[in-house]
Every structure is written in structure tokens, then in C-alpha cells.
Design a protein around this motif. Sequence first.
Motif, short mmCIF file in Angstrom:
data_model
loop_
_atom_site.label_atom_id
_atom_site.label_comp_id
_atom_site.label_asym_id
_atom_site.label_seq_id
_atom_site.Cartn_x
_atom_site.Cartn_y
_atom_site.Cartn_z
N MET A 601 0.84 -1.19 0.00
CA MET A 601 0.00 0.00 0.00
C MET A 601 0.88 1.24 0.00
O MET A 601 2.04 1.20 0.40
N ASP A 602 0.32 2.36 -0.49
CA ASP A 602 1.03 3.63 -0.50
C ASP A 602 0.84 4.30 0.86
O ASP A 602 -0.28 4.61 1.28
N VAL A 603 1.94 4.53 1.57
CA VAL A 603 1.86 5.09 2.93
C VAL A 603 2.34 6.53 2.98
O VAL A 603 2.58 7.06 4.07
N THR A 604 2.47 7.19 1.82
CA THR A 604 2.99 8.56 1.78
C THR A 604 2.15 9.49 2.64
O THR A 604 2.67 10.25 3.47
N ALA A 605 0.82 9.42 2.47
CA ALA A 605 -0.08 10.30 3.23
C ALA A 605 -0.04 9.95 4.72
O ALA A 605 -0.09 10.84 5.58
N PHE A 606 0.02 8.65 5.00
CA PHE A 606 0.10 8.22 6.40
C PHE A 606 1.35 8.78 7.07
O PHE A 606 1.30 9.29 8.19
N ARG A 607 2.48 8.66 6.38
CA ARG A 607 3.75 9.12 6.97
C ARG A 607 3.74 10.64 7.18
O ARG A 607 4.25 11.13 8.19
N LYS A 608 3.18 11.38 6.24
CA LYS A 608 3.13 12.84 6.38
C LYS A 608 2.30 13.24 7.60
O LYS A 608 2.72 14.07 8.41
N SER A 609 1.13 12.62 7.73
CA SER A 609 0.27 12.92 8.86
C SER A 609 0.92 12.50 10.17
O SER A 609 0.85 13.20 11.18
N PHE A 610 1.59 11.35 10.12
CA PHE A 610 2.29 10.84 11.31
C PHE A 610 3.41 11.79 11.74
O PHE A 610 3.54 12.13 12.91
N MET A 611 4.23 12.25 10.78
CA MET A 611 5.35 13.12 11.10
C MET A 611 4.87 14.49 11.61
O MET A 611 5.51 15.10 12.47
N ASN A 612 3.74 14.97 11.09
CA ASN A 612 3.17 16.22 11.61
C ASN A 612 2.86 16.08 13.09
O ASN A 612 3.13 16.97 13.90
N GLY A 613 2.28 14.95 13.45
CA GLY A 613 1.96 14.68 14.86
C GLY A 613 3.21 14.57 15.71
O GLY A 613 3.26 15.10 16.83
N VAL A 614 4.23 13.89 15.18
CA VAL A 614 5.49 13.75 15.91
C VAL A 614 6.12 15.11 16.16
O VAL A 614 6.63 15.39 17.26
N ASN A 615 6.07 15.99 15.16
CA ASN A 615 6.65 17.34 15.30
C ASN A 615 5.91 18.15 16.37
O ASN A 615 6.53 18.92 17.11
N VAL A 616 4.60 17.97 16.45
CA VAL A 616 3.81 18.67 17.48
C VAL A 616 4.24 18.20 18.87
O VAL A 616 4.44 19.00 19.78
N ILE A 617 4.40 16.88 19.03
CA ILE A 617 4.81 16.32 20.33
C ILE A 617 6.17 16.88 20.73
O ILE A 617 6.37 17.33 21.87
N GLU A 618 7.13 16.87 19.80
CA GLU A 618 8.48 17.35 20.10
C GLU A 618 8.48 18.86 20.41
O GLU A 618 9.21 19.32 21.29
N PHE A 619 7.66 19.60 19.69
CA PHE A 619 7.55 21.05 19.94
C PHE A 619 7.05 21.31 21.36
O PHE A 619 7.59 22.15 22.09
N ILE A 620 6.03 20.58 21.77
CA ILE A 620 5.46 20.78 23.10
C ILE A 620 6.43 20.32 24.18
O ILE A 620 6.58 20.96 25.23
N LYS A 621 7.14 19.23 23.92
CA LYS A 621 8.12 18.75 24.90
C LYS A 621 9.25 19.75 25.08
O LYS A 621 9.67 20.06 26.20
N ARG A 622 9.77 20.28 23.96
CA ARG A 622 10.87 21.24 24.03
C ARG A 622 10.41 22.60 24.54
O ARG A 622 11.15 23.30 25.23
N GLY A 623 9.17 22.96 24.23
CA GLY A 623 8.65 24.25 24.67
C GLY A 623 8.14 24.23 26.10
O GLY A 623 7.86 25.29 26.66
N GLN A 624 8.03 23.03 26.70
CA GLN A 624 7.52 22.85 28.06
C GLN A 624 6.08 23.33 28.16
O GLN A 624 5.81 24.53 28.17
N ALA A 625 5.19 22.37 28.27
CA ALA A 625 3.75 22.63 28.14
C ALA A 625 3.21 23.62 29.16
O ALA A 625 2.19 24.26 28.92
N VAL A 626 3.88 23.80 30.31
CA VAL A 626 3.37 24.74 31.31
C VAL A 626 3.38 26.18 30.80
O VAL A 626 2.71 27.04 31.37
#
Length: 661
Positions: A601-626
Amino acid sequence: MKIIKNILIVFAIIAVVSIAVTQILHRSFKNPEFCLKCHYMKPYYEQWQKSTHNKVGCIQCHDYKMGKITASALVYFMGYYNPRPIGDVKNESCLASGCHSDRMINSKEAFAMKIVFDHKLHMGTMLRGKMLRCTSCHSQIVQGSHVGVTEDVCFLCHFKGMQVNQAFTGCPSCHGVPEGMVNHGGYSVNLKEYIATGIECNRCHTSVVSGTGEVNHDKCYSCHPSRVEKYDDHKFIHDKHVSEKGIDCFYCHEKIKHGNIKMTNPLEVKCEGCHQNMHGYQKEMYMGVMGKGITDVPSRMFAAQVACDGCHTEVHVVGGKHVLGEAIAAANEKSCLACHEKGYDLMLRSWKSGVDSLAGYVDRRLKLVSTGKSSKEYNDAVFNLDFVRKSGGFHNIEYAVKLLGMADGVAENLIKDQGKDPDKDSILKMKGNYCATLCHNYIETDKVFPYRSIDFPHNMHISDFGIDCTECHSNTKHKSTTLTLKDCAACHHGGDDKTADCSRCHKQEYKLYYGKGKEYISDMSPDSMATAGVGCADCHLPSKGEPASSGLERCKGCHDDKYRTMPDEWKKVIEAKIKSIEEMKEKIEIAIEGAEREKKMDVTAFRKSFMNGVNVIEFIKRGQAVHNFEQAKASLNKVEGTFNALWDQLFTQQKKVSPTA
């Protein structure tokens, strides 16, 4: 009345008989021999008899209370009993008063191969996503002793799913740092000094693991003839089988073997068959050993297991033709470019000329103070100079400069004693930041490096501010950073604190607080405090020469006491949410990789959506959610929903895209 009286008498007799029978059964069940009458457990019984637990009855450990005993007796007499013994032992049984109640206090225990095992580090917390019990290590299927521990359990946890020859917590966590000299391949090496330079164990111990600890479907069928639909849900499987039921690991997993299976041969080219000890100096220099008055420092190339013929690629025959097949393999700068980028060839040329120049300078300084009266320090200095010249110091430039630095230090002390000119060579004046002069000025380095979640502008600090390498880096351990936040504060918190541009260093925190991270979260908003005009320095109070203080201490200045605990509650909420999402993240990543590998199967769209989510998690972790709790919580909830939808789609469109456990 008489009938009622007779009925009561009958019930009383039944009750007395039942109590008596129960007591007899209970006393019988306390005797481990009685268990043999129903269960096939002779091997366990014999091991128990020989163990240190042979004074402890079965039901003191195994979860088999009177209610279960009575029910089991009824099942037995009805012919439906299970001859396989129930081996579940709960932590409460092990840690009961009079047994091992102090195990978490006196937690350290000597184990095989001089390993010190710490119970406190392994119990009561999630390890690799799994909660261990006493019986996770003290196996219920034992070999040689009852509730004994085999090394196989350790190997499964520390090596399963890791890269080849890599342990989850690293080699020193179990083996510690080796002490003293070790002989291998005809050379003596101080391993403690080697490891201190950053050399990893698997550079020499090239094969220490055999097996992968996989689980085959057949293992599931031995207990669950038709229930394998949760096979790929590793967390669920471990929660049910390990954390709840205490099932032994090797009911399911194949064993992993660990030992010193294979070591690299140091400098495998064996010229000594014809030329005895022709290159001893070069090899010792390359290995970074045998110098006087300094620690061992192996060459980076030696640490990467590059043998002599990795660089000595230009073959010259003797006298223009082969004589009995004899030829000389000279080092060639072009060999550098086979593995490295442009610039490394110039670096080698610089090393050759630089070492010759430094050696000549140190030689002149030593001759200047030669009085004919030798001392150990002077003789060691002469030895190091001679060693560098005979070995070709460019075989290990870092070690060569340290050897010459030691020799020059002896010369300088003698020069001062004799009232002569103590002027030093520019390189030897440096504590160790000749790394820029001899190496890094020939190759392009990254302009920005991550440091404690801060994007550190490396080139700016070197070129614009003229900061020496050893202001931030260790002069003994390559690439190791010694910089502290207090060091940063000496410059960055030295001006007007209220107008300090915090975003220069704390970019992610700044973006999250002021709602400026739209490249990660398109619909983000600033925190309510930022909207109210509260700046970074209003809470953190940066001061000259010190890191910024915790913002929590300032809450009471503007808010009620209840606000002081609120940020801690926010942290717990966010940490729990991120932990839950990252467990799903791991499953999706495996599923996408499996789908790509099988090309179904073509997972291009899946990977893009997945990486967007990963970037959000890393941004919040580095930015400290408080710094923006409501935004962080809302964004993580959105990522969680996206990941759940991705998993459902992947699982629906392609069955079994995940690799086996």
C-alpha cells in the motif's frame, strides 16, 4: 418444635464436620507433598526441597487461599481439575513481613559476573513500557533452584529490540568500568582511560549477542488455541501476562545469549610474518598507548576499527619491481576521501607538517635545558618526543600533541628554573582547543547544534565572539560538552534582565508561550499570561552569572496559594498524555515501516500525517507545556485522535503490517 430442633442439630453436626474437614484439608494443603497428589509438579517439588525456601510452604507464596482450595477440591472430585500447577506469585507474598520486606531498602544484590543488581531500579516503575514483578526475574520455571534467577532473563530485557551488540542501558550499567591493564593482541591497554575518551565497548567486542528473543505464534496456541488477535498489541500482552499473571518470559520468548562471542583483532594486517617489529611504534601511536606521564588516548580511526590498509592504499614495489612479492603500501590522502568529505585530505597534510614543526620546537627547548644531569621527568619527556618522531605522530594527532605537550611542560619548568625565555608554541599554549587549528578549520561543521533543547549557534560563538573550544568542550574526551547553564548565564544574563531577548536561546518556549509556533500548530493561540503582558523575566528573574530561577516561585506574588500547585498538576496531565500517545506512536511507526517493506500500500499520506503529529509532540516537549497548558493539551488531544485514526486505517487496509514480536 422437635422437628426444628432436630434440623438445627443436623446443621450443627454438618457445620462441625465441615469445619473439621476444612481444617484437615487446610493442614494438608500446607504440606507441599499434598500438592503432588493432584498436580504434576515433581521437578518443582524436588527443586524446592533443595532451595533456600524449603521451610516455606507452597501456599505461603502461591495465591491459593481457602476459598480457591475448596473450589479446587470440588472440581477435582468432579473430574475437571487441571494437573498443571498454578505458579502465580504476587509481589505482596514476596514482600510480606518476615520474608523479603526490606528488599526495597537493602536493594542491592551481588549477581553473576560481579554484577551488582539493584532491586529498587527495577521495581515499581515502568521499564521499556512494562511493569516488572518479583517473578519477572525470579522465574517460575527454574533451572537448578526454586525461584532462582537466570542470566537469560537479564539478557532478554536488556537486548530485545536493540541494535546489534547494543544493550538497553549500556554495558557499564551492569559491568561497570574495567579497572587496570588488559592484554589483547600483544598490546596492553588501560580500559578505564579508553572508555573515558568515549570509546564504546562494541568497538572491540564485536559480537556479544546471539538470538533475538522473538515470539512465535505457536507459543500462543499452547495456551490459547484460537485467541491470537491481540498478538501485535505488545503492551496489552505484557500487561496481561507479565504484570498481572506473572507468566515467565520464556513461556513465550526465545532465549537471547550474551557473552564475549567475538573480539576484533587489533590491526589485522600481519606484516610481522616477514618483518619483525617493523611498525611497533606506529601501532602503539595508533592505539594511543605506551606514552609517559599522560593517559591513553586511542585514535578515532582505531576506535572505528580502521586497520592499516584502510589508509595505506598506495602500493609501491621495491626497486620498481616485485622482489619475492615484496611491496610497500604508503598512505594516500585520497584514501581519506573514500570515507570522508573534502577537507580531510588537507587535514592529513596539516598533521604531518604540524607534528614535524612541533617536534622540532620541543626538541630545541629540551636541548636548551639539557645539563647532562638526567631526571625521570626529563627522560620521560625525551622518550615522548622520540616516540612521536619514530611513530609518525599523524597516526594519532591528538595523542601526539598531548605527548609533545607533556615534554614541553617539562622543558618549560626547567627553563623557568634556569631563568631563560619561557615562550611557548602557539598550539602548545592551548589547553586542547588545537582541535580547531589542526582539524575543524579544514572541514565544514554544522552551524547549529542542539544543547539542552536549545538550538546553539555554534559558528556564531566561535567566529563572532572568539570563544575557544575548551570553554565549552572537554579537552580530554572528544566531543564531550562541559558547558553548563551557569556558563551561558555569565554572558546572556549579564545585561538588562528585563529587556533580555529570551527568544534567542529559548526559541521553542518563546513560540509556545506567545503562540508563534504556527509551523507546528496552525491554529495555535498565545497563553493567557502572554496576552496579559506578562513577560519571561517577570516570572523567571534571570540574574547575572546565574541561570534563570523557576517561574513557580513567582506565582505567589500575583496569585493565591492554590496556583503554586497548579503547574505541577499540568505537568502530570501532559506527561501522562504524551506517554499514552508515544505508545501509539511506536505501533504506528512499526506498522508504516512494515507496510513500506511489504509494498502492499502507498503510505505517503500516512507518513506525512504521522510526522506532523510527531513534530507537534516534540515542539510541546521542548517548549515545556506549562508555558501554554491549554494549547498544549488541546494540540496533544488532536494528535492522539489523528494517531488513533491512522492506526485504524493502517490496520484495516493491510492486515499484519507489523513485524512479529
